[in-house]
Scaffold this motif. Structure first.
Motif, PDB file in Angstrom:
ATOM      1  N   ASP A   1       4.801  20.259 -49.964  1.00 55.87           N
ATOM      2  CA  ASP A   1       4.213  20.752 -51.202  1.00 55.87           C
ATOM      3  C   ASP A   1       2.716  20.452 -51.188  1.00 55.87           C
ATOM      4  O   ASP A   1       2.301  19.300 -51.018  1.00 55.87           O
ATOM      5  CB  ASP A   1       4.860  20.062 -52.408  1.00 55.87           C
ATOM      6  N   LEU A   2       1.913  21.490 -51.374  1.00 49.44           N
ATOM      7  CA  LEU A   2       0.465  21.310 -51.379  1.00 49.44           C
ATOM      8  C   LEU A   2      -0.029  21.045 -52.801  1.00 49.44           C
ATOM      9  O   LEU A   2       0.579  21.510 -53.774  1.00 49.44           O
ATOM     10  CB  LEU A   2      -0.233  22.564 -50.838  1.00 49.44           C
ATOM     11  N   PRO A   3      -1.149  20.319 -52.919  1.00 49.39           N
ATOM     12  CA  PRO A   3      -1.750  20.142 -54.245  1.00 49.39           C
ATOM     13  C   PRO A   3      -2.079  21.505 -54.849  1.00 49.39           C
ATOM     14  O   PRO A   3      -2.279  22.488 -54.130  1.00 49.39           O
ATOM     15  CB  PRO A   3      -3.026  19.345 -53.956  1.00 49.39           C
ATOM     16  N   ASN A   4      -2.153  21.564 -56.159  1.00 51.74           N
ATOM     17  CA  ASN A   4      -2.390  22.833 -56.847  1.00 51.74           C
ATOM     18  C   ASN A   4      -3.659  23.530 -56.364  1.00 51.74           C
ATOM     19  O   ASN A   4      -3.707  24.755 -56.255  1.00 51.74           O
ATOM     20  CB  ASN A   4      -2.477  22.600 -58.356  1.00 51.74           C
ATOM     21  N   TYR A   5      -4.679  22.721 -56.031  1.00 52.35           N
ATOM     22  CA  TYR A   5      -5.944  23.297 -55.561  1.00 52.35           C
ATOM     23  C   TYR A   5      -5.711  24.201 -54.361  1.00 52.35           C
ATOM     24  O   TYR A   5      -6.268  25.312 -54.281  1.00 52.35           O
ATOM     25  CB  TYR A   5      -6.920  22.171 -55.206  1.00 52.35           C
ATOM     26  N   TRP A   6      -4.889  23.747 -53.407  1.00 51.31           N
ATOM     27  CA  TRP A   6      -4.674  24.510 -52.166  1.00 51.31           C
ATOM     28  C   TRP A   6      -3.557  25.546 -52.287  1.00 51.31           C
ATOM     29  O   TRP A   6      -3.353  26.332 -51.373  1.00 51.31           O
ATOM     30  CB  TRP A   6      -4.377  23.557 -51.006  1.00 51.31           C
ATOM     31  N   GLN A   7      -2.874  25.533 -53.408  1.00 50.07           N
ATOM     32  CA  GLN A   7      -1.878  26.585 -53.629  1.00 50.07           C
ATOM     33  C   GLN A   7      -2.548  27.940 -53.841  1.00 50.07           C
ATOM     34  O   GLN A   7      -1.918  28.979 -53.670  1.00 50.07           O
ATOM     35  CB  GLN A   7      -1.030  26.245 -54.860  1.00 50.07           C
ATOM     36  N   TRP A   8      -3.838  27.902 -54.205  1.00 50.20           N
ATOM     37  CA  TRP A   8      -4.533  29.145 -54.546  1.00 50.20           C
ATOM     38  C   TRP A   8      -5.768  29.377 -53.690  1.00 50.20           C
ATOM     39  O   TRP A   8      -6.561  30.286 -53.956  1.00 50.20           O
ATOM     40  CB  TRP A   8      -4.956  29.111 -56.022  1.00 50.20           C
ATOM     41  N   ARG A   9      -5.985  28.572 -52.644  1.00 49.32           N
ATOM     42  CA  ARG A   9      -7.206  28.700 -51.858  1.00 49.32           C
ATOM     43  C   ARG A   9      -6.928  28.625 -50.361  1.00 49.32           C
ATOM     44  O   ARG A   9      -6.010  27.933 -49.924  1.00 49.32           O
ATOM     45  CB  ARG A   9      -8.202  27.596 -52.235  1.00 49.32           C
ATOM     46  N   CYS A  10      -7.807  29.294 -49.611  1.00 51.02           N
ATOM     47  CA  CYS A  10      -7.786  29.208 -48.152  1.00 51.02           C
ATOM     48  C   CYS A  10      -8.956  28.383 -47.640  1.00 51.02           C
ATOM     49  O   CYS A  10      -8.995  28.014 -46.472  1.00 51.02           O
ATOM     50  CB  CYS A  10      -7.846  30.612 -47.538  1.00 51.02           C
ATOM     51  N   SER A  11      -9.933  28.135 -48.493  1.00 48.88           N
ATOM     52  CA  SER A  11     -11.089  27.304 -48.156  1.00 48.88           C
ATOM     53  C   SER A  11     -11.685  26.817 -49.464  1.00 48.88           C
ATOM     54  O   SER A  11     -11.200  27.163 -50.550  1.00 48.88           O
ATOM     55  CB  SER A  11     -12.113  28.085 -47.333  1.00 48.88           C
ATOM     56  N   PHE A  12     -12.731  26.031 -49.393  1.00 49.33           N
ATOM     57  CA  PHE A  12     -13.392  25.575 -50.617  1.00 49.33           C
ATOM     58  C   PHE A  12     -14.053  26.768 -51.305  1.00 49.33           C
ATOM     59  O   PHE A  12     -14.496  27.717 -50.665  1.00 49.33           O
ATOM     60  CB  PHE A  12     -14.438  24.509 -50.291  1.00 49.33           C
ATOM     61  N   GLY A  13     -14.114  26.710 -52.617  1.00 49.80           N
ATOM     62  CA  GLY A  13     -14.752  27.792 -53.361  1.00 49.80           C
ATOM     63  C   GLY A  13     -13.792  28.429 -54.346  1.00 49.80           C
ATOM     64  O   GLY A  13     -12.755  27.854 -54.700  1.00 49.80           O
ATOM     65  N   PRO A  14     -14.089  29.640 -54.764  1.00 49.30           N
ATOM     66  CA  PRO A  14     -13.258  30.326 -55.763  1.00 49.30           C
ATOM     67  C   PRO A  14     -11.820  30.491 -55.282  1.00 49.30           C
ATOM     68  O   PRO A  14     -11.557  30.697 -54.094  1.00 49.30           O
ATOM     69  CB  PRO A  14     -13.955  31.687 -55.927  1.00 49.30           C
ATOM     70  N   GLY A  15     -10.900  30.417 -56.230  1.00 46.42           N
ATOM     71  CA  GLY A  15      -9.486  30.560 -55.886  1.00 46.42           C
ATOM     72  C   GLY A  15      -9.071  32.002 -55.710  1.00 46.42           C
ATOM     73  O   GLY A  15      -9.770  32.935 -56.096  1.00 46.42           O
ATOM     74  N   SER A  16      -7.895  32.184 -55.111  1.00 46.36           N
ATOM     75  CA  SER A  16      -7.333  33.512 -54.895  1.00 46.36           C
ATOM     76  C   SER A  16      -6.565  33.942 -56.137  1.00 46.36           C
ATOM     77  O   SER A  16      -6.167  33.120 -56.965  1.00 46.36           O
ATOM     78  CB  SER A  16      -6.407  33.483 -53.667  1.00 46.36           C
ATOM     79  N   GLN A  17      -6.334  35.223 -56.262  1.00 49.82           N
ATOM     80  CA  GLN A  17      -5.517  35.741 -57.356  1.00 49.82           C
ATOM     81  C   GLN A  17      -4.029  35.650 -57.020  1.00 49.82           C
ATOM     82  O   GLN A  17      -3.181  35.911 -57.858  1.00 49.82           O
ATOM     83  CB  GLN A  17      -5.893  37.207 -57.630  1.00 49.82           C
ATOM     84  N   ARG A  18      -3.743  35.282 -55.779  1.00 50.26           N
ATOM     85  CA  ARG A  18      -2.351  35.253 -55.307  1.00 50.26           C
ATOM     86  C   ARG A  18      -1.964  33.828 -54.944  1.00 50.26           C
ATOM     87  O   ARG A  18      -2.715  33.098 -54.311  1.00 50.26           O
ATOM     88  CB  ARG A  18      -2.213  36.174 -54.086  1.00 50.26           C
ATOM     89  N   HIS A  19      -0.758  33.426 -55.346  1.00 52.46           N
ATOM     90  CA  HIS A  19      -0.234  32.114 -54.995  1.00 52.46           C
ATOM     91  C   HIS A  19       0.093  32.099 -53.499  1.00 52.46           C
ATOM     92  O   HIS A  19       0.829  32.937 -52.996  1.00 52.46           O
ATOM     93  CB  HIS A  19       1.031  31.816 -55.809  1.00 52.46           C
ATOM     94  N   LEU A  20      -0.458  31.126 -52.781  1.00 53.41           N
ATOM     95  CA  LEU A  20      -0.366  31.136 -51.325  1.00 53.41           C
ATOM     96  C   LEU A  20       0.758  30.269 -50.764  1.00 53.41           C
ATOM     97  O   LEU A  20       1.164  30.439 -49.622  1.00 53.41           O
ATOM     98  CB  LEU A  20      -1.705  30.677 -50.723  1.00 53.41           C
ATOM     99  N   GLY A  21       1.247  29.323 -51.535  1.00 50.87           N
ATOM    100  CA  GLY A  21       2.321  28.470 -51.027  1.00 50.87           C
ATOM    101  C   GLY A  21       1.827  27.537 -49.943  1.00 50.87           C
ATOM    102  O   GLY A  21       0.659  27.163 -49.876  1.00 50.87           O
ATOM    103  N   SER A  22       2.729  27.164 -49.042  1.00 52.56           N
ATOM    104  CA  SER A  22       2.396  26.187 -47.992  1.00 52.56           C
ATOM    105  C   SER A  22       2.197  26.867 -46.646  1.00 52.56           C
ATOM    106  O   SER A  22       1.104  27.253 -46.286  1.00 52.56           O
ATOM    107  CB  SER A  22       3.498  25.129 -47.908  1.00 52.56           C
ATOM    108  N   MET A  23       3.261  27.058 -45.899  1.00 51.39           N
ATOM    109  CA  MET A  23       3.174  27.682 -44.581  1.00 51.39           C
ATOM    110  C   MET A  23       4.289  28.699 -44.435  1.00 51.39           C
ATOM    111  O   MET A  23       5.430  28.448 -44.836  1.00 51.39           O
ATOM    112  CB  MET A  23       3.290  26.617 -43.476  1.00 51.39           C
TER     113      MET A  23
END
Length: 431
Positions: free
Chosen positions: A309-331
């Motif tokens: 389970d990833l922290p909420n920050y990384w659930q929505w991001r692929c790198s630092f900066g603005p979040g994605s509109q899509r939930h990315l999950g883990s792997m």
């Protein structure tokens, strides 16, 4: 050319009817000897009959007979035991220190064998040199070679793990940590990930494993991915930067020089930031991966090792900066299966071999048979040549064939190349 001549001699691909020394004496090869890859004559402990007299000793092979003097063999006592000098061009006479002439044989291999060999190894424009004929091989023959290649690749991975284990004085958990990190690089970033893990000992992470933010700060800081510009634009990155500065002073860490992260033409989901976030999640709470790896019974259980389970920050991001509109999950499952192939199976194999546990090594092989064939450019390349595989055991074999033989044009050492060259020599002999 000399390598081809050694190959012909080693595998008896000459035309037996023409086996005579340059002065006309009949030659019969009883034993071609053992190929020597170090200094000294090319073949040790050969046995030949020359006009009915048995000679036992070493054999030297040259393209030109004059290479004997050019290479300085006349001044090297290691060559005093040569009983036969095999050449392509008979342009010189070679003697022992006492003046005795060493019997010399012109290699009577088929005239077009060298051309066929050069067509195999000299075509830089072709990915698979034997692509046009490989599908005509008997399936049993090809299956046997692929089995050997799969084990060859797996043993190479196990050897890498054993080298790490020796480096860490038998610390299996540290070895597992570095191996997992390298696997998260998925080939493209494997070296940077390994260097990152080597620069950040597991014991330092363990002291703060109950603090997920501290673990991420250590990893992202050592990775060099929290630049001043990134920290200025992202409050979470700024927090990690401050934490990293504190931990760097505490542990006396030294950030590696540029790790060379690759991100161009890469899907955002494969950015190293997300893979580091996965590694941080696996390390948080304490890293006890090895015991879980060696206990895996099936591919589904193995995949679960890499979907924390990833922290909420990384659930929505692929790198630092603005979040994605899509939930990315883990792997993704496909990525997790790649980790099983490149991390779980080799670790299980290495651990089983180190502890003489055949049940564990058999289980590692069984996992590869359970997982479907990988989808990558190498597997697709062989599929276009008519070679299709159904499981990861066989797709790993194709990767080994491509990397260790095709790319290096080591056709002489490949059973497919050997069969083709041998068939060419035999056809010429019969004609």
């Amino acid at each position: 050319m000399e390598k081809l001549m050694q190959y012909v001699w080693q595998h008896r691909l000459w035309q037996q009817s023409d086996m005579r020394t340059v002065d006309g004496r009949r030659v019969q090869v009883i034993d071609p000897g053992l190929l020597n890859t170090d200094a000294g004559p090319d073949f040790f402990n050969a046995k030949v009959s020359i006009d009915g007299h048995i000679w036992a000793g070493n054999v030297e092979i040259h393209v030109r007979a004059s290479d004997w003097h050019r290479h300085g063999h006349h001044n090297d006592r290691a060559y005093d035991t040569v009983i036969l000098h095999v050449v392509d061009r008979d342009d010189a006479v070679v003697r022992r220190p006492d003046g005795e002439i060493i019997p010399q044989l012109r290699m009577p291999c088929s005239a077009d064998l060298n051309e066929h060999y050069r067509n195999l190894v000299g075509r830089a424009d072709i990915d698979i040199p034997c692509a046009a004929t490989i599908k005509a091989l008997p399936s049993l023959y090809l299956t046997d070679w692929l089995t050997t290649l799969a084990y060859e690749r797996l043993y190479e991975k196990a050897d890498r793990i054993e080298a790490l284990l020796n480096r860490f004085a038998g610390d299996w958990e540290q070895t597992c940590y570095v191996t997992v990190a390298r696997g998260l690089g998925f080939g493209v970033n494997s070296e940077p990930f390994e260097r990152l893990a080597l620069s950040l000992p597991l014991r330092f992470i363990g002291k703060h494993s109950d603090d997920a933010t501290a673990v991420e700060a250590l990893l992202f800081g050592q990775a060099g991915l929290i630049t001043p510009a990134v920290a200025a634009a992202d409050s979470y990155a700024a927090r990690l930067a401050r934490e990293y500065d504190f931990l760097t002073a505490k542990f006396g860490l030294r950030r590696p020089d540029s790790l060379g992260w690759k991100m161009s033409r890469m899907r955002p989901a494969n950015f190293p930031h997300r893979r580091i976030a996965v590694l941080a999640a696996m390390l948080s709470g304490g890293f006890r991966m090895l015991s879980r790896v060696v206990s895996v019974e099936n591919a589904a259980d193995a995949c679960n090792l890499f979907t924390p389970d990833l922290p909420n920050y990384w659930q929505w991001r692929c790198s630092f900066g603005p979040g994605s509109q899509r939930h990315l999950g883990s792997m993704s499952r496909s990525s997790a299966l790649v980790m099983v192939i490149n991390v779980v199976v080799p670790l299980m194999m290495a651990y089983g071999m180190a502890h003489s546990n055949t049940e564990m090594t058999d289980r590692a092989i069984r996992l590869l048979h359970e997982i479907g064939a990988e989808r990558n450019s190498v597997v697709e390349m062989f599929a276009r040549s008519g070679i299709k595989v159904s499981d990861a055991f066989s797709s790993q074999a194709l990767i080994q064939l491509r990397r260790a033989y095709c790319e290096r044009r080591k056709c002489l050492y490949c059973r497919i190349g050997h069969r083709m060259l041998a068939a060419k020599a035999i056809r010429h002999e019969k004609s």
